[in-house]
Design a protein around this motif. Structure first.
Motif, PDB file in Angstrom:
ATOM      1  N   LEU A  14       0.828  -1.208   0.000  1.00  0.00           N
ATOM      2  CA  LEU A  14       0.000   0.000   0.000  1.00  0.00           C
ATOM      3  C   LEU A  14       0.858   1.252   0.000  1.00  0.00           C
ATOM      4  CD1 LEU A  14      -2.767  -0.795   2.620  1.00  0.00           C
ATOM      5  CD2 LEU A  14      -2.923  -0.899   0.142  1.00  0.00           C
ATOM      6  N   LEU A  15       0.314   2.269  -0.646  1.00  0.00           N
ATOM      7  CA  LEU A  15       0.974   3.564  -0.626  1.00  0.00           C
ATOM      8  C   LEU A  15       0.974   4.087   0.818  1.00  0.00           C
ATOM      9  CD1 LEU A  15       1.947   5.979  -2.470  1.00  0.00           C
ATOM     10  CD2 LEU A  15      -0.371   6.854  -2.199  1.00  0.00           C
ATOM     11  N   PRO A  17       1.350   7.512   2.336  1.00  0.00           N
ATOM     12  CA  PRO A  17       1.494   8.947   2.027  1.00  0.00           C
ATOM     13  C   PRO A  17       2.373   9.685   3.038  1.00  0.00           C
ATOM     14  CG  PRO A  17      -0.805   8.277   1.834  1.00  0.00           C
ATOM     15  CD  PRO A  17      -0.069   7.146   2.487  1.00  0.00           C
ATOM     16  N   GLN A  18       2.343   9.262   4.307  1.00  0.00           N
ATOM     17  CA  GLN A  18       3.188   9.912   5.311  1.00  0.00           C
ATOM     18  C   GLN A  18       4.669   9.705   4.997  1.00  0.00           C
ATOM     19  OE1 GLN A  18       2.125  10.099   9.690  1.00  0.00           O
ATOM     20  NE2 GLN A  18       1.151   8.182   9.122  1.00  0.00           N
ATOM     21  N   LYS A  41       3.893   2.287  13.490  1.00  0.00           N
ATOM     22  CA  LYS A  41       3.534   2.642  14.867  1.00  0.00           C
ATOM     23  C   LYS A  41       4.216   1.705  15.848  1.00  0.00           C
ATOM     24  CE  LYS A  41      -1.147   3.966  13.587  1.00  0.00           C
ATOM     25  NZ  LYS A  41      -2.491   3.407  13.481  1.00  0.00           N
ATOM     26  N   THR A  65      -6.233  -7.740  16.903  1.00  0.00           N
ATOM     27  CA  THR A  65      -7.648  -7.374  16.857  1.00  0.00           C
ATOM     28  C   THR A  65      -7.897  -5.890  17.080  1.00  0.00           C
ATOM     29  OG1 THR A  65      -7.899  -7.911  19.196  1.00  0.00           O
ATOM     30  CG2 THR A  65      -8.444  -9.651  17.606  1.00  0.00           C
ATOM     31  N   LEU A  66      -7.040  -5.229  17.851  1.00  0.00           N
ATOM     32  CA  LEU A  66      -7.277  -3.804  18.136  1.00  0.00           C
ATOM     33  C   LEU A  66      -6.161  -2.909  17.607  1.00  0.00           C
ATOM     34  CD1 LEU A  66      -8.894  -1.536  19.532  1.00  0.00           C
ATOM     35  CD2 LEU A  66      -7.534  -1.962  21.586  1.00  0.00           C
ATOM     36  N   LEU A  67      -4.909  -3.266  17.914  1.00  0.00           N
ATOM     37  CA  LEU A  67      -3.796  -2.361  17.591  1.00  0.00           C
ATOM     38  C   LEU A  67      -3.530  -2.269  16.097  1.00  0.00           C
ATOM     39  CD1 LEU A  67      -1.291  -3.204  20.483  1.00  0.00           C
ATOM     40  CD2 LEU A  67      -3.206  -1.587  20.448  1.00  0.00           C
ATOM     41  N   SER A  68      -3.936  -3.297  15.340  1.00  0.00           N
ATOM     42  CA  SER A  68      -3.743  -3.240  13.892  1.00  0.00           C
ATOM     43  C   SER A  68      -5.036  -3.634  13.186  1.00  0.00           C
ATOM     44  CB  SER A  68      -2.631  -4.203  13.469  1.00  0.00           C
ATOM     45  OG  SER A  68      -3.086  -5.541  13.598  1.00  0.00           O
ATOM     46  N   ASN A  69      -5.130  -3.237  11.924  1.00  0.00           N
ATOM     47  CA  ASN A  69      -6.237  -3.650  11.066  1.00  0.00           C
ATOM     48  C   ASN A  69      -5.618  -4.428   9.916  1.00  0.00           C
ATOM     49  OD1 ASN A  69      -8.166  -3.870   9.076  1.00  0.00           O
ATOM     50  ND2 ASN A  69      -8.949  -1.787   9.314  1.00  0.00           N
ATOM     51  N   VAL A  71      -6.495  -5.449   7.244  1.00  0.00           N
ATOM     52  CA  VAL A  71      -6.780  -5.041   5.865  1.00  0.00           C
ATOM     53  C   VAL A  71      -5.714  -4.074   5.355  1.00  0.00           C
ATOM     54  CG1 VAL A  71      -8.449  -3.856   4.368  1.00  0.00           C
ATOM     55  CG2 VAL A  71      -9.254  -5.363   6.188  1.00  0.00           C
ATOM     56  N   ILE A  72      -5.217  -3.233   6.250  1.00  0.00           N
ATOM     57  CA  ILE A  72      -4.291  -2.184   5.813  1.00  0.00           C
ATOM     58  C   ILE A  72      -2.923  -2.247   6.482  1.00  0.00           C
ATOM     59  CG2 ILE A  72      -6.103  -0.558   5.157  1.00  0.00           C
ATOM     60  CD1 ILE A  72      -5.878   0.817   7.808  1.00  0.00           C
TER      61      ILE A  72
ATOM     62  N   LEU B  56      -5.388   5.955  16.924  1.00  0.00           N
ATOM     63  CA  LEU B  56      -5.190   4.551  16.533  1.00  0.00           C
ATOM     64  C   LEU B  56      -5.409   4.400  15.029  1.00  0.00           C
ATOM     65  CD1 LEU B  56      -4.386   1.733  17.539  1.00  0.00           C
ATOM     66  CD2 LEU B  56      -6.808   1.294  17.969  1.00  0.00           C
ATOM     67  N   ARG B  57      -6.658   4.356  14.587  1.00  0.00           N
ATOM     68  CA  ARG B  57      -7.032   4.432  13.176  1.00  0.00           C
ATOM     69  C   ARG B  57      -8.413   5.073  13.147  1.00  0.00           C
ATOM     70  NH1 ARG B  57      -5.652  -0.622  14.322  1.00  0.00           N
ATOM     71  NH2 ARG B  57      -7.856  -1.167  14.475  1.00  0.00           N
ATOM     72  N   ARG B  64     -15.499  -0.098  18.556  1.00  0.00           N
ATOM     73  CA  ARG B  64     -15.488  -1.024  19.702  1.00  0.00           C
ATOM     74  C   ARG B  64     -16.237  -0.457  20.895  1.00  0.00           C
ATOM     75  NH1 ARG B  64     -11.617  -1.534  16.006  1.00  0.00           N
ATOM     76  NH2 ARG B  64     -10.783  -3.620  15.643  1.00  0.00           N
ATOM     77  N   ARG B 103      -5.238   7.059   4.288  1.00  0.00           N
ATOM     78  CA  ARG B 103      -4.986   8.473   4.022  1.00  0.00           C
ATOM     79  C   ARG B 103      -5.058   8.774   2.520  1.00  0.00           C
ATOM     80  NH1 ARG B 103      -2.301  12.095   7.728  1.00  0.00           N
ATOM     81  NH2 ARG B 103      -2.200  10.302   9.097  1.00  0.00           N
ATOM     82  N   GLU B 105      -4.503   9.772  -1.161  1.00  0.00           N
ATOM     83  CA  GLU B 105      -3.294   9.563  -1.956  1.00  0.00           C
ATOM     84  C   GLU B 105      -2.448  10.838  -2.036  1.00  0.00           C
ATOM     85  OE1 GLU B 105      -4.217   8.173  -5.863  1.00  0.00           O
ATOM     86  OE2 GLU B 105      -2.279   7.187  -6.068  1.00  0.00           O
ATOM     87  N   ILE B 147      -9.596   0.912   0.048  1.00  0.00           N
ATOM     88  CA  ILE B 147      -8.745  -0.165  -0.435  1.00  0.00           C
ATOM     89  C   ILE B 147      -9.277  -1.510   0.048  1.00  0.00           C
ATOM     90  CG2 ILE B 147      -6.577   1.189  -0.519  1.00  0.00           C
ATOM     91  CD1 ILE B 147      -6.286  -0.952   2.154  1.00  0.00           C
TER      92      ILE B 147
END
Lengths: 83, 231
Positions: A14-15, A17-18, A41, A65-69, A71-72, B56-57, B64, B103, B105, B147
Motif C-alpha cells: 500500500l501507498l 502517504p506519510q 507505529k 484485533t485492536l492495535l492493527s487492522n 486489511v491495511i 489509533l485508526r 469497539r 490516508r 493519496e 482499499i
C-alpha cells in the motif's frame, strides 16, 4: 516493570502517504542516500508481573484485533522490553 | 419511522444527520455511544466527524464502543445502517463492510462538491434513485482512500455492491473510484461523501442550476423511509 512492544506497519503493497511526504522532505534537504521512507507505529504495553507465554499470547491477540487492522496493516514485531 | 443517529466523542455531523432525517419526514432519535440501547429505532446513522480524534485508526475505537455491539447485532438482523465518512470507517473497522480506508493519496484533506454516480439502487438507502443517476454530494475527508484486496474488489464489483462511484475526479485515490459500498443484504451502506449536507436549497452543494441548490442527499434518507413503509 516489564513492557511489551508491539510494532505495526502499513502493508508493504500500500501507498504510505506519510512516508512519501518525509521522503520528499529528505530529497529537498539534499539527501540522496535513501530511496524511500515508510512510517509505522510502536505501542508500549506496561504491566505488573512476569513476561510469560500467557501474557505474550494476550498481547498477540490485542495486536491483531485492536492495535492493527489486517486489511491495511501488518504486525511486524512483538517483543518484551525490560525497562 | 424513527432513525437513530449515534453521537461519539468527536462526532461533528450528528446534528446535521438528525436534521436530514427530519427533512426526510422521519423522526430523528439521538443515540449515545456509551449505551447498550438503540431505543427501539428502525434504522441507524453513524455520522461523520473525528471520533476519538482519529487516534489509533479512523473509526477504530468508536467501532469497539458499547452501542456498536447493538448496531452490529441489529445490522445482522437486517436493520438499515448508514455510515457517513467517519461512520463508513467505523463500518469497515467493525467488519460490517469489507476493506478499509487509508490516508488520501495526495496526502491532503479534500473538501469539494463531488459528482457521483449511483451504481446500485438495490440497497435500502438508494432505492429512491435511478440506476446510473449522477448526483452531487459534498465530500470532506483526509482518510477516504478505499482499499481492499483484489478478491474483495472483484466480489464487490461482481455482486453490484459498489453503491457510489466518484465521477470526473477521484479525490482520495480510492480503488476503482469507489465512494460507497454495501453489505450483501443491502441494508448496510457506507460512503465517504456527506449526504446530510445536501438536503436543503441554499445550504447544499453548487449545481449547474444554482449555487448551493443541491439536495440529492435527501433521497438517501427518503429511500430508507420509503423502504420501511413498503414493508
Amino acid at each position: 516493570m516489564p513492557t511489551i512492544v508491539v510494532e505495526v506497519m502499513p502493508k508493504a503493497e500500500l501507498l504510505d502517504p506519510q512516508g512519501k511526504a518525509v521522503a520528499g522532505a529528505l530529497a529537498r534537504l539534499g539527501s540522496s542516500t535513501f530511496s524511500s521512507v515508510r512510517i509505522g507505529k510502536r505501542f508500549e504495553l506496561t504491566f505488573d508481573g512476569p513476561v510469560d507465554d500467557a501474557v505474550l499470547a494476550e498481547v498477540k491477540d490485542i495486536a491483531e484485533t485492536l492495535l492493527s487492522n489486517a486489511v491495511i496493516e501488518d504486525v511486524v514485531g512483538i517483543h518484551a522490553d525490560a525497562l | 419511522m424513527r432513525i437513530g443517529v449515534v453521537t461519539f466523542p468527536g462526532s461533528l455531523d450528528d446534528r446535521d444527520a438528525q436534521r436530514a432525517v427530519r427533512f426526510a419526514d422521519a423522526e430523528p432519535v439521538a443515540l449515545w455511544h456509551g449505551d447498550h440501547d438503540l431505543q427501539g429505532v428502525d434504522a441507524v446513522v453513524l455520522p461523520g466527524g473525528f471520533s476519538y480524534g482519529d487516534y489509533l485508526r479512523c473509526g477504530a475505537i468508536a467501532a469497539r464502543s458499547a452501542i456498536m455491539t447493538e448496531v452490529i447485532a441489529a445490522a445482522e438482523q437486517g436493520m438499515p445502517i448508514l455510515g457517513i465518512c467517519n461512520g463508513f470507517q467505523m463500518l469497515t473497522e467493525s467488519h460490517l463492510l469489507p476493506g478499509g480506508l487509508i490516508r488520501n493519496e495526495a496526502g491532503s484533506f479534500v473538501c469539494r462538491d463531488q459528482l457521483l454516480r449511483v451504481e446500485s439502487t438495490s440497497t435500502t438507502w438508494t432505492s429512491g434513485f435511478s440506476a446510473g443517476e449522477e448526483i452531487i454530494i459534498p465530500l470532506k475527508n483526509g482518510e477516504g482512500g478505499y482499499i481492499a484486496d483484489a478478491v474483495t474488489i472483484e466480489r464487490l464489483e461482481g455482486e453490484g455492491r459498489v453503491v457510489f462511484r466518484y465521477l470526473g475526479y477521484n479525490p482520495n485515490g480510492s480503488m476503482n473510484d469507489i465512494a460507497g459500498i454495501s453489505n450483501e443484504r443491502g441494508n448496510v451502506v457506507g460512503l465517504m461523501p456527506h449526504p446530510e449536507h445536501a438536503i436543503e436549497p441554499g445550504f447544499g452543494p453548487d449545481t449547474a442550476d444554482a449555487m448551493r441548490s443541491g439536495v440529492d442527499g435527501l433521497r438517501l434518507f427518503r429511500s430508507a423511509l420509503e423502504s420501511a413503509l413498503a414493508h
